[in-house]
Scaffold this motif. Structure first.
Motif, mmCIF file in Angstrom:
data_model
loop_
_atom_site.group_PDB
_atom_site.id
_atom_site.type_symbol
_atom_site.label_atom_id
_atom_site.label_comp_id
_atom_site.label_asym_id
_atom_site.label_seq_id
_atom_site.Cartn_x
_atom_site.Cartn_y
_atom_site.Cartn_z
ATOM 1 N N VAL A 11 13.850 82.634 -29.737
ATOM 2 C CA VAL A 11 12.692 83.502 -29.934
ATOM 3 C C VAL A 11 12.734 84.023 -31.373
ATOM 4 O O VAL A 11 13.702 83.785 -32.102
ATOM 5 C CB VAL A 11 12.692 84.677 -28.921
ATOM 6 C CG1 VAL A 11 12.669 84.145 -27.484
ATOM 7 C CG2 VAL A 11 13.893 85.588 -29.136
ATOM 8 N N THR A 12 11.682 84.727 -31.786
ATOM 9 C CA THR A 12 11.704 85.330 -33.113
ATOM 10 C C THR A 12 11.454 86.826 -33.015
ATOM 11 O O THR A 12 10.665 87.287 -32.189
ATOM 12 C CB THR A 12 10.660 84.705 -34.058
ATOM 13 O OG1 THR A 12 9.361 84.827 -33.494
ATOM 14 C CG2 THR A 12 10.967 83.236 -34.329
ATOM 15 N N TRP A 13 12.175 87.553 -33.837
ATOM 16 C CA TRP A 13 12.003 88.994 -33.972
ATOM 17 C C TRP A 13 11.708 89.278 -35.434
ATOM 18 O O TRP A 13 12.354 88.733 -36.326
ATOM 19 C CB TRP A 13 13.263 89.744 -33.572
ATOM 20 C CG TRP A 13 13.596 89.716 -32.113
ATOM 21 C CD1 TRP A 13 12.849 89.197 -31.092
ATOM 22 C CD2 TRP A 13 14.776 90.241 -31.502
ATOM 23 N NE1 TRP A 13 13.490 89.373 -29.887
ATOM 24 C CE2 TRP A 13 14.675 90.010 -30.117
ATOM 25 C CE3 TRP A 13 15.902 90.878 -31.993
ATOM 26 C CZ2 TRP A 13 15.662 90.402 -29.226
ATOM 27 C CZ3 TRP A 13 16.893 91.269 -31.111
ATOM 28 C CH2 TRP A 13 16.764 91.032 -29.738
ATOM 29 N N ASP A 14 10.746 90.155 -35.675
ATOM 30 C CA ASP A 14 10.363 90.519 -37.035
ATOM 31 C C ASP A 14 10.454 92.038 -37.167
ATOM 32 O O ASP A 14 10.100 92.768 -36.234
ATOM 33 C CB ASP A 14 8.932 90.035 -37.313
ATOM 34 C CG ASP A 14 8.589 89.972 -38.783
ATOM 35 O OD1 ASP A 14 9.406 90.396 -39.627
ATOM 36 O OD2 ASP A 14 7.486 89.496 -39.088
ATOM 37 N N PHE A 15 10.922 92.501 -38.321
ATOM 38 C CA PHE A 15 11.119 93.929 -38.575
ATOM 39 C C PHE A 15 10.509 94.283 -39.930
ATOM 40 O O PHE A 15 10.723 93.560 -40.904
ATOM 41 C CB PHE A 15 12.619 94.278 -38.597
ATOM 42 C CG PHE A 15 13.350 93.926 -37.342
ATOM 43 C CD1 PHE A 15 13.456 94.839 -36.314
ATOM 44 C CD2 PHE A 15 13.937 92.672 -37.180
ATOM 45 C CE1 PHE A 15 14.140 94.528 -35.144
ATOM 46 C CE2 PHE A 15 14.625 92.346 -36.028
ATOM 47 C CZ PHE A 15 14.720 93.275 -35.004
ATOM 48 N N HIS A 16 9.791 95.396 -40.010
ATOM 49 C CA HIS A 16 9.231 95.830 -41.285
ATOM 50 C C HIS A 16 10.318 96.122 -42.312
ATOM 51 O O HIS A 16 10.123 95.923 -43.508
ATOM 52 C CB HIS A 16 8.338 97.057 -41.116
ATOM 53 C CG HIS A 16 7.024 96.765 -40.468
ATOM 54 N ND1 HIS A 16 6.133 95.843 -40.969
ATOM 55 C CD2 HIS A 16 6.445 97.264 -39.361
ATOM 56 C CE1 HIS A 16 5.068 95.784 -40.201
ATOM 57 N NE2 HIS A 16 5.241 96.633 -39.207
ATOM 58 N N ASP A 17 11.473 96.607 -41.865
ATOM 59 C CA ASP A 17 12.546 96.954 -42.801
ATOM 60 C C ASP A 17 13.317 95.728 -43.283
ATOM 61 O O ASP A 17 14.024 95.800 -44.282
ATOM 62 C CB ASP A 17 13.499 97.997 -42.206
ATOM 63 C CG ASP A 17 13.942 97.696 -40.789
ATOM 64 O OD1 ASP A 17 13.172 97.092 -40.028
ATOM 65 O OD2 ASP A 17 15.063 98.088 -40.433
ATOM 66 N N PHE A 18 13.183 94.579 -42.603
ATOM 67 C CA PHE A 18 13.773 93.311 -43.029
ATOM 68 C C PHE A 18 12.726 92.228 -42.823
ATOM 69 O O PHE A 18 12.802 91.466 -41.870
ATOM 70 C CB PHE A 18 15.036 92.988 -42.220
ATOM 71 C CG PHE A 18 16.167 93.941 -42.448
ATOM 72 C CD1 PHE A 18 16.973 93.806 -43.566
ATOM 73 C CD2 PHE A 18 16.418 94.977 -41.559
ATOM 74 C CE1 PHE A 18 18.031 94.686 -43.788
ATOM 75 C CE2 PHE A 18 17.468 95.859 -41.774
ATOM 76 C CZ PHE A 18 18.269 95.715 -42.897
ATOM 77 N N PRO A 19 11.713 92.159 -43.712
ATOM 78 C CA PRO A 19 10.581 91.240 -43.512
ATOM 79 C C PRO A 19 11.003 89.786 -43.347
ATOM 80 O O PRO A 19 11.969 89.330 -43.951
ATOM 81 C CB PRO A 19 9.756 91.429 -44.783
ATOM 82 C CG PRO A 19 10.157 92.756 -45.326
ATOM 83 C CD PRO A 19 11.601 92.930 -44.942
#
Length: 155
Positions: A47-55
């Motif tokens: 799956v993929t996870w995206d975070f604003h603090d680690f684009p």
């Protein structure tokens, strides 16, 4: 020295609700993956996870899922910080456990391991420990009160 950590906390919701908050990408995106999650956590999935603090979306390999009890994940870390696996990939292993408590509460515990025993590994492990602690706090507030604690925190 083996670099690994465990964090945990109690959530005032039944174990199924706490577990579903993590495995369901629509729920996880409400309190943790500030840039969104794609894909339900199921054994063998990536799956993929995206975070604003680690684009940039992170691939997350789902190793094991035991309904309402345990989730094991692997994801990449910096090559200088993580000990490569047998295939040469720099991955850490994350294990989440969910235990039902009296009164309909749940104890959630998250452990992560796999860093090199060096300065880069130590720094990366501390950063991830901070991240998982924040995730547990955000999960509790979202499940118990419907508030996204991370909303705007990293933008």
């Amino acid at each position: 020295m083996e670099l690994k950590f465990t964090v945990g906390g109690r959530i005032d919701k039944p174990v199924h609700e706490a577990f579903e908050a993590v495995v369901n990408p629509a729920h996880l995106s409400q309190f943790f993956t500030t840039g969104g999650a794609q894909g339900r956590l199921e054994p063998g999935a990536t799956v993929t996870w995206d975070f604003h603090d680690f684009p940039g979306a992170f691939p997350v390999e789902v190793v094991e899922v035991e309904q309402n009890a345990r989730i094991v994940l692997r994801w990449a870390g910096a090559d200088d910080a993580v000990t490569p696996d047998a295939q040469g990939r720099a991955l850490t292993t994350v294990t989440m456990t969910f235990a039902a408590l009296d009164g309909g509460r749940t104890h959630v515990q998250i452990s992560e391991e796999g860093w090199r025993d060096n300065a880069a590994g130590l720094k990366a492990s501390y950063g991830n420990c901070e991240g998982w602690t924040g995730m547990l706090c955000a999960m509790r507030i979202w499940l118990e009160h419907g508030v996204n604690l991370r909303d705007g925190f990293y933008k």
